[in-house]
Design a protein around this motif. Structure first.
Motif, PDB file in Angstrom:
ATOM      1  N   ASP A 143      34.116   3.428  -0.220  1.00  0.00           N
ATOM      2  CA  ASP A 143      34.580   4.499  -1.107  1.00  0.00           C
ATOM      3  C   ASP A 143      35.953   4.196  -1.709  1.00  0.00           C
ATOM      4  O   ASP A 143      36.200   4.489  -2.879  1.00  0.00           O
ATOM      5  CB  ASP A 143      34.662   5.831  -0.328  1.00  0.00           C
ATOM      6  N   ASP A 144      36.850   3.630  -0.910  1.00  0.00           N
ATOM      7  CA  ASP A 144      38.205   3.388  -1.450  1.00  0.00           C
ATOM      8  C   ASP A 144      38.201   2.296  -2.512  1.00  0.00           C
ATOM      9  O   ASP A 144      38.922   2.374  -3.505  1.00  0.00           O
ATOM     10  CB  ASP A 144      39.221   3.095  -0.331  1.00  0.00           C
ATOM     11  N   ARG A 145      37.320   1.303  -2.343  1.00  0.00           N
ATOM     12  CA  ARG A 145      37.228   0.259  -3.370  1.00  0.00           C
ATOM     13  C   ARG A 145      36.554   0.791  -4.641  1.00  0.00           C
ATOM     14  O   ARG A 145      36.860   0.373  -5.749  1.00  0.00           O
ATOM     15  CB  ARG A 145      36.456  -0.959  -2.835  1.00  0.00           C
ATOM     16  N   ILE A 146      35.658   1.714  -4.462  1.00  0.00           N
ATOM     17  CA  ILE A 146      35.029   2.327  -5.642  1.00  0.00           C
ATOM     18  C   ILE A 146      36.068   3.131  -6.418  1.00  0.00           C
ATOM     19  O   ILE A 146      36.094   3.110  -7.654  1.00  0.00           O
ATOM     20  CB  ILE A 146      33.821   3.198  -5.222  1.00  0.00           C
ATOM     21  N   ALA A 165      40.546   1.234 -12.486  1.00  0.00           N
ATOM     22  CA  ALA A 165      40.706   0.023 -13.301  1.00  0.00           C
ATOM     23  C   ALA A 165      39.821   0.078 -14.550  1.00  0.00           C
ATOM     24  O   ALA A 165      40.276  -0.258 -15.662  1.00  0.00           O
ATOM     25  CB  ALA A 165      40.369  -1.223 -12.464  1.00  0.00           C
ATOM     26  N   VAL A 166      38.577   0.510 -14.394  1.00  0.00           N
ATOM     27  CA  VAL A 166      37.672   0.592 -15.550  1.00  0.00           C
ATOM     28  C   VAL A 166      38.185   1.638 -16.541  1.00  0.00           C
ATOM     29  O   VAL A 166      38.195   1.412 -17.760  1.00  0.00           O
ATOM     30  CB  VAL A 166      36.230   0.917 -15.086  1.00  0.00           C
ATOM     31  N   LEU A 211      44.730  -3.374  -8.644  1.00  0.00           N
ATOM     32  CA  LEU A 211      43.558  -2.807  -7.969  1.00  0.00           C
ATOM     33  C   LEU A 211      42.363  -3.754  -7.914  1.00  0.00           C
ATOM     34  O   LEU A 211      41.496  -3.599  -7.063  1.00  0.00           O
ATOM     35  CB  LEU A 211      43.136  -1.504  -8.670  1.00  0.00           C
ATOM     36  N   MET A 212      42.282  -4.697  -8.853  1.00  0.00           N
ATOM     37  CA  MET A 212      41.130  -5.595  -8.909  1.00  0.00           C
ATOM     38  C   MET A 212      41.467  -6.930  -8.238  1.00  0.00           C
ATOM     39  O   MET A 212      42.613  -7.312  -8.127  1.00  0.00           O
ATOM     40  CB  MET A 212      40.712  -5.830 -10.366  1.00  0.00           C
ATOM     41  N   VAL A 255      39.012  -7.808 -21.527  1.00  0.00           N
ATOM     42  CA  VAL A 255      39.556  -7.966 -20.179  1.00  0.00           C
ATOM     43  C   VAL A 255      38.369  -8.077 -19.229  1.00  0.00           C
ATOM     44  O   VAL A 255      37.400  -7.326 -19.347  1.00  0.00           O
ATOM     45  CB  VAL A 255      40.510  -6.800 -19.796  1.00  0.00           C
ATOM     46  N   ARG A 256      38.444  -9.069 -18.364  1.00  0.00           N
ATOM     47  CA  ARG A 256      37.403  -9.287 -17.347  1.00  0.00           C
ATOM     48  C   ARG A 256      37.990  -8.941 -15.982  1.00  0.00           C
ATOM     49  O   ARG A 256      39.021  -9.484 -15.592  1.00  0.00           O
ATOM     50  CB  ARG A 256      36.928 -10.740 -17.379  1.00  0.00           C
ATOM     51  N   MET A 257      37.330  -8.037 -15.305  1.00  0.00           N
ATOM     52  CA  MET A 257      37.805  -7.599 -13.981  1.00  0.00           C
ATOM     53  C   MET A 257      36.706  -7.880 -12.973  1.00  0.00           C
ATOM     54  O   MET A 257      35.549  -7.569 -13.212  1.00  0.00           O
ATOM     55  CB  MET A 257      38.094  -6.094 -14.013  1.00  0.00           C
ATOM     56  N   ILE A 258      37.103  -8.477 -11.851  1.00  0.00           N
ATOM     57  CA  ILE A 258      36.121  -8.791 -10.810  1.00  0.00           C
ATOM     58  C   ILE A 258      36.577  -8.177  -9.488  1.00  0.00           C
ATOM     59  O   ILE A 258      37.758  -8.266  -9.119  1.00  0.00           O
ATOM     60  CB  ILE A 258      35.957 -10.329 -10.656  1.00  0.00           C
ATOM     61  N   ILE A 259      35.641  -7.546  -8.835  1.00  0.00           N
ATOM     62  CA  ILE A 259      35.914  -6.960  -7.522  1.00  0.00           C
ATOM     63  C   ILE A 259      34.947  -7.588  -6.530  1.00  0.00           C
ATOM     64  O   ILE A 259      33.749  -7.710  -6.806  1.00  0.00           O
ATOM     65  CB  ILE A 259      35.816  -5.411  -7.596  1.00  0.00           C
TER      66      ILE A 259
END
Lengths: 143, 114
Positions: free
Chosen positions: A38-41, A47-48, A119-120, A135-139
């Motif tokens: 949940d915290d990563r979501i 970020a999104v 955050l990412m 922008v490319r974000m990876i988690i």
């Protein structure tokens, strides 16, 4: 063992305030299904949201006729989110400084990229293949 | 697509408590700035912003709070924040806002700190 082919989800949201929540909730839904905590979501949602707001405001100048493209790519271990505008993006920005902002020496705004980077797990800025900025974000699922 | 921002001001002793529900963004956060200016005109010295855990806050909304926090220092007012979700407490900490505004899990804890 070969991983399943990447699964992609494409969204196109209008450059209208509040539309970023559509992308934010869709990304959260995908991340939830992948098993993110949940915290990563919550990190992903912020970020999104910030990336979409930057694309609307700085890239697309809040022109309601323009769109922000969002691509969610699911792999075995990562969720990648690409956010594209139809303009020149936000460009290089100085790291915001709370002391300067509290002193009124800097505008209070300007935190979006700071939050995205914080955050990412991976963040890249560049050009979208069809033009515009991206922008490319990876988690990472295993963090 | 933004939820309306709902702000209700009540008084607890010397503290003005602004209870906030909905979305706090650059677009709809003007009512908080307006309420702050009103409190300042009335001579309020202690202000608590009490957030609902379901609030959606983006960086534009946080910038509004930074502006209010900055003005409160010049105006000699004490500001506290309570009720935020764990995520937004983390965000406020990352930005450094907690250097200037104390944040508490609950209204009761924030009121005790004034």
């Amino acid at each position: 063992m070969r991983a399943d082919p990447d699964k992609k989800i494409e969204l196109h949201i209008p450059s209208v305030s509040g539309a970023e929540k559509v992308a934010m909730e869709r990304a959260a839904e995908v991340a939830r299904r992948m098993g993110f905590s949940d915290d990563r979501i919550e990190d992903l949602k912020t970020a999104v949201s910030e990336a979409c707001i930057n694309a609307m405001e700085h890239g697309n100048k809040m022109d309601a006729n323009t769109k922000v493209g969002v691509t969610l790519t699911v792999t075995e271990k990562n969720l990648q989110v690409d956010v594209r505008d139809q303009g020149k993006g936000v460009g290089e920005v100085a790291t915001p400084d709370i002391d300067e902002k509290m002193a009124g020496k800097e505008q209070a705004r300007g935190w979006g990229i700071f939050l995205i980077r914080g955050l990412m797990d991976e963040v890249q800025f560049g050009s979208a293949p069809e033009g515009g900025s991206m922008v490319r974000m990876i988690i990472h699922l295993d963090r | 697509m933004n939820k309306e921002l709902q702000l209700e001001i009540t008084t607890k002793g010397e503290v003005a408590v602004g209870s906030i529900k909905g979305d706090l963004t650059a677009v709809n956060g003007g009512s908080i700035e307006e309420a702050y200016r009103g409190m300042t005109r009335e001579g309020v010295r202690k202000i608590l912003f009490l957030f609902s855990k379901e609030c959606y806050i983006n960086s534009g909304g946080i910038a509004i709070l930074i502006g209010i926090a900055s003005a409160s220092r010049k105006n000699g007012q004490a500001i506290r924040i309570a009720g935020l979700s764990d995520h937004f407490r983390k965000i406020f900490h990352m930005m450094g806002l907690t250097k200037y505004v104390a944040i508490f899990p609950t209204e009761e804890e924030a009121l005790k700190d004034f």
